[in-house]
Design a protein around this motif. Structure first.
Motif, short mmCIF file in Angstrom:
data_model
loop_
_atom_site.label_atom_id
_atom_site.label_comp_id
_atom_site.label_asym_id
_atom_site.label_seq_id
_atom_site.Cartn_x
_atom_site.Cartn_y
_atom_site.Cartn_z
N ASP A 5 0.93 -1.36 0.03
CA ASP A 5 -0.24 -0.01 -0.12
C ASP A 5 0.87 1.48 0.05
OD1 ASP A 5 -2.15 -1.60 0.28
OD2 ASP A 5 -2.51 -1.36 2.47
N ILE A 6 0.54 2.15 -0.97
CA ILE A 6 1.24 3.65 -0.83
C ILE A 6 0.19 4.70 -0.79
CG2 ILE A 6 2.86 5.06 -2.39
CD1 ILE A 6 3.26 2.39 -4.01
N PRO A 7 0.40 5.50 0.20
CA PRO A 7 -0.32 6.64 0.49
C PRO A 7 -0.40 7.49 -0.70
CG PRO A 7 1.23 6.17 2.31
CD PRO A 7 1.41 5.47 1.18
N CYS A 8 -1.68 7.96 -0.77
CA CYS A 8 -1.85 8.99 -2.04
C CYS A 8 -3.14 9.73 -1.69
CB CYS A 8 -1.74 8.41 -3.38
SG CYS A 8 -3.40 7.40 -3.63
N ILE A 9 -3.38 10.76 -2.33
CA ILE A 9 -4.69 11.60 -2.62
C ILE A 9 -5.09 11.62 -3.77
CG2 ILE A 9 -5.95 13.91 -2.22
CD1 ILE A 9 -3.74 14.43 0.01
N LEU A 10 -6.17 11.09 -4.32
CA LEU A 10 -6.53 11.23 -5.72
C LEU A 10 -7.39 12.63 -5.86
CD1 LEU A 10 -7.14 9.52 -8.23
CD2 LEU A 10 -9.48 9.10 -7.75
N MET A 11 -6.90 13.34 -6.76
CA MET A 11 -7.46 14.67 -6.99
C MET A 11 -8.04 15.02 -8.37
SD MET A 11 -5.54 17.12 -4.23
CE MET A 11 -6.76 18.41 -4.56
N ARG A 12 -9.03 15.75 -8.53
CA ARG A 12 -9.27 16.47 -9.89
C ARG A 12 -8.38 17.78 -9.78
NH1 ARG A 12 -11.68 20.62 -11.46
NH2 ARG A 12 -13.27 20.94 -9.36
N GLY A 13 -7.53 17.69 -10.62
CA GLY A 13 -6.79 19.31 -10.90
C GLY A 13 -7.33 19.52 -12.14
N GLY A 14 -7.89 20.80 -12.31
CA GLY A 14 -8.52 21.55 -13.44
C GLY A 14 -9.36 20.41 -14.29
N THR A 15 -9.09 20.22 -15.57
CA THR A 15 -9.86 19.31 -16.22
C THR A 15 -9.25 17.79 -16.06
OG1 THR A 15 -8.66 20.03 -18.27
CG2 THR A 15 -10.89 21.12 -17.74
N SER A 16 -8.16 17.45 -15.44
CA SER A 16 -7.66 16.32 -15.28
C SER A 16 -7.68 15.76 -13.97
CB SER A 16 -6.01 16.47 -15.69
OG SER A 16 -5.99 17.05 -16.87
N ARG A 17 -7.25 14.49 -13.69
CA ARG A 17 -7.42 13.65 -12.66
C ARG A 17 -6.33 12.73 -12.67
NH1 ARG A 17 -11.95 9.61 -12.78
NH2 ARG A 17 -10.26 8.32 -13.14
N GLY A 18 -5.70 12.37 -11.27
CA GLY A 18 -4.80 11.53 -10.82
C GLY A 18 -4.57 11.57 -9.33
N PRO A 19 -3.56 10.49 -9.19
CA PRO A 19 -3.24 10.49 -7.66
C PRO A 19 -1.86 11.35 -7.51
CG PRO A 19 -2.13 8.58 -9.07
CD PRO A 19 -3.11 9.41 -9.97
#
Length: 365
Positions: A5-19
């Motif tokens: 397991d690797i900590p992350c935050i999934l976010m939408r940034g502008g019109t893109s998305r990713g961890p």
């Protein structure tokens, strides 16, 4: 098989998305890092069903954040574009939409402390060595995500994130016009090879028999266009000093046409093997610079307002994107002081992404 397991935050940034990851939670060695990101995103399968990628270039992106040792910046932002259909990662480009989430993510991760009603997060883009100030709403010391700001390509409204870009000319090549010319002719087509925030090859839509008003779907299905565009892009990449770009998403490709909805220009942005559903932030800065710099392929197409700093509205498939340019032209030479624009971001979840244990045996279980 034990998973990691690797900590992350999934976010939408502008019109893109990713961890969004902390750099210290990932391998330092580039090859091992690529394998971890491929596993996390499910790259190598078009649907990315075995990972958290979203099966499109705009939803298969990764941000990695670390404390910065830069004299000016607080946070280092390292970007990776993960391929969906191929098990590949490209560390050469950057993404200004994902950048919109860097300030909020840095605050959420504790890399930066909030300061009053809004917090100015100073960011160094590791991919391009540029500097960006992100202004994030932090009433009561918490990142605010709800608000009245709206950007085309994203449903609803959210809190504004203001991005001010500096030191972005020559982001990869060290020059505004890497070939030394504002216009080159490649395969019989006039193009401008320009490097501001993102290296791009820009042409007029009419040069390809297009109007510039085509939808993303129409362009993605136009195989004849890509069969002409891609060889041209590869040759331009060589002329720009980027080497063999046949497997790289840099330089990106852009098409220009006269505006139709009150903007400065109508444009389409390619990533480069698909049309962007809206427009990239870095691409908008590069495209706007192409409109403002003398002697480029944009001459005669753009409708620019007289104000200075100059607001430039770029019409794209989902609406438009607005960038404000503080620039000078002295003796015919274009100098960009800064470019600013409004984006929004939203935290989607915080937790950990699981990867097969044998992908990175050194990860914590």
């Amino acid at each position: 098989m034990v998973q990691r397991d690797i900590p992350c935050i999934l976010m939408r940034g502008g019109t893109s998305r990713g961890p969004y990851f902390k750099g210290t939670d990932l391998p330092a060695e580039r090859e091992a890092l690529a394998e971890v990101l491929i596993a996390a995103m499910g790259a190598g399968s078009p649907l990315q069903v075995d990972g958290i990628g979203g099966s499109r270039p705009t939803t298969s992106k990764v941000a990695m954040l670390s404390p910065s040792d830069d004299d000016w910046a607080e946070v280092d932002y390292f970007f990776a574009q993960v391929h969906a259909e191929k098990a590949e990662v490209d560390f050469s480009p950057s993404c200004g939409n994902i950048l919109a989430g860097v300030g909020p993510a840095a605050l959420e991760m504790g890399l930066v402390a909030p300061e009053g009603e809004e917090t100015r997060v100073r960011i160094r883009n590791v991919n391009t060595s540029s500097r960006i100030e992100a202004v994030v709403q932090t009433p009561g010391g918490d990142v605010r995500y709800d608000g009245d700001a709206r950007i085309d390509g994203v449903p609803g409204t959210a809190a504004p994130v203001i991005l001010n870009f500096m030191d972005v000319v020559g982001s990869k090549t060290g020059a505004l016009f890497p070939t030394g010319n504002p216009v080159d002719v490649i395969d019989g087509i006039e193009v401008t090879c320009i490097d501001v925030a993102m290296p791009m090859v820009i042409a007029r839509a009419e040069s390809f028999g297009l109007t510039g008003a085509e939808s993303r779907e129409e362009l993605d299905e136009n195989k004849a266009f890509f069969e002409r565009m891609e060889p041209l892009r590869i040759k331009a990449g060589e002329k720009m000093g980027l080497g063999d770009v046949s497997q790289s998403v840099v330089p990106k490709f852009g098409l220009l046409a006269p505006p139709r909805a009150g903007g400065a220009i109508a444009a389409r942005y390619f990533m480069p093997w698909n049309c962007h559903p809206s427009y990239a932030v870095t691409g908008s800065i590069c495209t706007g610079s192409c409109l403002l710099a003398p002697g480029t392929v944009a001459a005669g197409l753009a409708v620019l307002p007289p104000e200075h700093p100059t607001p430039v509205k770029i019409e794209h498939p989902s609406g438009s994107i607005d960038v404000v340019f503080d620039y000078e032209i002295v003796d015919g030479r274009f100098t960009l002081n800064s470019a600013g624009l409004l984006r929004t971001a939203r935290k989607l979840f915080a937790g950990a992404v699981s990867i097969p244990g044998d992908v990175w045996p050194g990860a914590a279980a």
